[in-house]
Design an enzyme around this catalytic site. Structure first.
Site, PDB file in Angstrom:
ATOM      1  N   LYS A   1       1.448  62.757  51.288  1.00 25.18           N
ATOM      2  CA  LYS A   1       2.192  62.959  50.022  1.00 25.18           C
ATOM      3  C   LYS A   1       3.679  62.642  50.219  1.00 25.18           C
ATOM      4  CE  LYS A   1       3.065  66.670  46.606  1.00 25.18           C
ATOM      5  NZ  LYS A   1       4.376  67.260  46.863  1.00 25.18           N
TER       6      LYS A   1
ATOM      7  N   THR B   1       2.546  66.590  53.553  1.00 27.26           N
ATOM      8  CA  THR B   1       3.759  66.223  52.803  1.00 27.26           C
ATOM      9  C   THR B   1       4.822  65.723  53.768  1.00 27.26           C
ATOM     10  OG1 THR B   1       3.241  67.807  51.087  1.00 27.26           O
ATOM     11  CG2 THR B   1       5.537  67.106  51.232  1.00 27.26           C
TER      12      THR B   1
ATOM     13  N   SER C   1      -0.143  75.252  48.925  1.00 23.00           N
ATOM     14  CA  SER C   1       0.953  74.955  49.852  1.00 23.00           C
ATOM     15  C   SER C   1       0.851  75.748  51.156  1.00 23.00           C
ATOM     16  CB  SER C   1       2.269  75.309  49.159  1.00 23.00           C
ATOM     17  OG  SER C   1       3.336  75.298  50.076  1.00 23.00           O
TER      18      SER C   1
ATOM     19  N   TYR D   1       2.625  71.547  55.655  1.00 19.31           N
ATOM     20  CA  TYR D   1       3.960  71.218  56.161  1.00 19.31           C
ATOM     21  C   TYR D   1       3.805  71.165  57.662  1.00 19.31           C
ATOM     22  CZ  TYR D   1       6.552  71.459  51.808  1.00 19.31           C
ATOM     23  OH  TYR D   1       7.048  71.193  50.565  1.00 19.31           O
TER      24      TYR D   1
ATOM     25  N   HIS E   1       8.851  63.988  44.980  1.00 20.02           N
ATOM     26  CA  HIS E   1       9.011  65.447  45.024  1.00 20.02           C
ATOM     27  C   HIS E   1       9.729  65.940  43.758  1.00 20.02           C
ATOM     28  CE1 HIS E   1       8.247  68.576  48.172  1.00 20.02           C
ATOM     29  NE2 HIS E   1       9.014  69.308  47.394  1.00 20.02           N
TER      30      HIS E   1
HETATM   31  C1  LIG Z   1       9.612  75.159  43.312  1.00 17.62           C
HETATM   32  C2  LIG Z   1       8.846  73.999  43.907  1.00 17.62           C
HETATM   33  C3  LIG Z   1       8.169  74.190  45.100  1.00 17.62           C
HETATM   34  C4  LIG Z   1       7.446  73.135  45.664  1.00 17.62           C
HETATM   35  N1  LIG Z   1       6.741  73.359  46.809  1.00 17.62           N
HETATM   36  C5  LIG Z   1       6.036  72.344  47.369  1.00 17.62           C
HETATM   37  C6  LIG Z   1       5.268  72.582  48.534  1.00 17.62           C
HETATM   38  O1  LIG Z   1       5.213  73.685  49.054  1.00 17.62           O
HETATM   39  N2  LIG Z   1       4.604  71.529  49.069  1.00 17.62           N
HETATM   40  C7  LIG Z   1       4.646  70.261  48.520  1.00 17.62           C
HETATM   41  O2  LIG Z   1       4.033  69.333  49.050  1.00 17.62           O
HETATM   42  N3  LIG Z   1       5.344  70.041  47.389  1.00 17.62           N
HETATM   43  C8  LIG Z   1       6.025  71.042  46.802  1.00 17.62           C
HETATM   44  N4  LIG Z   1       6.706  70.822  45.635  1.00 17.62           N
HETATM   45  C9  LIG Z   1       6.639  69.484  45.007  1.00 17.62           C
HETATM   46  C10 LIG Z   1       5.477  69.392  44.017  1.00 17.62           C
HETATM   47  O3  LIG Z   1       4.228  69.391  44.679  1.00 17.62           O
HETATM   48  C11 LIG Z   1       5.575  68.091  43.186  1.00 17.62           C
HETATM   49  O4  LIG Z   1       5.558  67.000  44.076  1.00 17.62           O
HETATM   50  C12 LIG Z   1       6.855  68.013  42.350  1.00 17.62           C
HETATM   51  O5  LIG Z   1       7.178  69.264  41.766  1.00 17.62           O
HETATM   52  C13 LIG Z   1       6.742  66.956  41.273  1.00 17.62           C
HETATM   53  O6  LIG Z   1       5.822  67.293  40.261  1.00 17.62           O
HETATM   54  P1  LIG Z   1       6.319  67.893  38.842  1.00 17.62           P
HETATM   55  O7  LIG Z   1       7.337  66.937  38.280  1.00 17.62           O
HETATM   56  O8  LIG Z   1       5.059  67.951  38.021  1.00 17.62           O
HETATM   57  O9  LIG Z   1       6.911  69.230  39.126  1.00 17.62           O
HETATM   58  C14 LIG Z   1       7.425  71.863  45.040  1.00 17.62           C
HETATM   59  C15 LIG Z   1       8.098  71.689  43.830  1.00 17.62           C
HETATM   60  C16 LIG Z   1       8.795  72.753  43.252  1.00 17.62           C
HETATM   61  C17 LIG Z   1       9.469  72.527  41.934  1.00 17.62           C
END
Ligand SMILES: Cc1cc2nc3c(=O)[nH]c(=O)nc-3n(C[C@H](O)[C@H](O)[C@H](O)COP(=O)(O)O)c2cc1C
Length: 299
Positions: free
Chosen positions: A171, A90, A40, A64, A195
């Protein structure tokens, strides 16, 4: 680009809130298990520190994309130098969602400059903010201005397209029309994702959008999927509905919180074993044999 597994580790920001070794511990586990890692923009360790651990092992950088194009160019060039082999842009987090629990607890790690490692080491950011240790709140405000740009348009993707030769993957796609716009504006791949249901309340489940999107654009681009991958059967279904690979998010972050590198290793190794068994139990010897015909879709 061929991947060693159908699973990649999704970008999860600010992993120092789970474990002090944060993304570096994840990188060690990812490399040992041969699972590509997507890092990230708001990682707690710098892209260089994480890239050094990963070496030749496949790793991508999640961007980002903010208002400051000079910062965007700078961070993409740092990612290139640190061996990242794709840029994942994203698009579903240009505004943060209304998250009651965070509001109630006044919880925002960025306030304490957590998750800003890449900003606090970036020459463009530092030239603008001066000495970041002087005033954390001012640094955070500067970061907030830099972090996203809610007014950017599809056409603006050309800014990113022009500043890197690496594949650009978008994304946060939830509709075939947006997938087509992403491709028309230079994307080399998409991640179908909501997300993890953490952004738009009431949004359609990501898996329910996958087949429609893959049917429309799957022959023109690489379709990846995340949101809710927990078990081998989830991976099988996503691949059968048209994904070329899936991203795993929260499960590995929970593993990290519980056991650092070992915790991530346990979570991911268990999932990989479950995937292999699911593939075999479904009567397949390779992913080439996995298609929608393998599923009984209940409407
Ligand atoms: C605490 C947290 C932080 C996240 N940070 C980012 C991020 O920095 N960049 C991003 O593109 N997605 C971020 N996501 C989204 C994840 O990449 C992913 O799309 C989302 O968690 C769905 O997958 P999962 O159901 O396996 O968790 C974040 C998700 C969580 C839970």
């Amino acid at each position: 680009m061929p991947l060693p597994t159908p699973v990649l580790l999704a970008p999860v920001g600010v992993l120092s809130i789970a474990h002090p070794e944060a993304e570096v511990a994840v990188a060690r586990a990812a490399k040992n298990l041969r699972v590509p890692q997507i890092v990230s923009t708001v990682s707690s360790k710098t892209i260089e520190e994480i890239g050094e651990v990963l070496g030749d092992h496949p790793h991508w950088f999640q961007l980002y994309w903010g208002r400051n194009n000079d910062f965007t160019r700078s961070i993409i060039s740092r990612a290139e130098k640190a061996g990242y082999s794709a840029i994942v842009v994203t698009l579903d987090t240009r505004l943060f969602a209304w998250r009651e629990r965070d509001i109630k607890n006044a919880y925002l790690p960025f306030l304490y400059n957590e998750g800003l490692a890449n900003y606090l080491t970036d020459p463009v950011f530092l030239a603008e903010v001066g000495d970041p240790s002087k005033d954390k709140m001012q640094t955070m405000m500067h970061f907030a201005n830099c972090f996203s740009n809610p007014s950017s348009t599809w056409e603006d993707l050309s800014v990113i397209r022009k500043c890197t030769k690496l594949p650009v993957i978008v994304k946060g796609i939830q509709h075939a029309d947006d997938a087509k716009r992403a491709i028309d504006n230079g994307a080399d791949g998409i991640v179908v994702s909501n997300h993890g249901g953490r952004q738009l309340d009431g949004a359609i489940g990501a898996i329910d959008t996958l087949a429609g999107i893959a049917d429309e654009v799957g022959s023109k681009t690489t379709v990846l999927f995340d949101s809710g991958i927990r078990r081998g059967a989830d991976v099988f279904k996503a691949m059968a509905l048209g994904a070329k690979a899936v991203l795993l998010g929260r499960p590995y972050a929970y593993g990290l919180a519980l056991g650092g590198e070992q915790g991530v290793t346990e979570v991911v190794a268990n999932l990989l074993a479950d995937i292999d068994l699911t593939l075999g139990l479904a009567g397949c010897t390779s992913w080439k044999e996995v298609s929608k015909e393998r599923l009984h879709i209940v409407s």
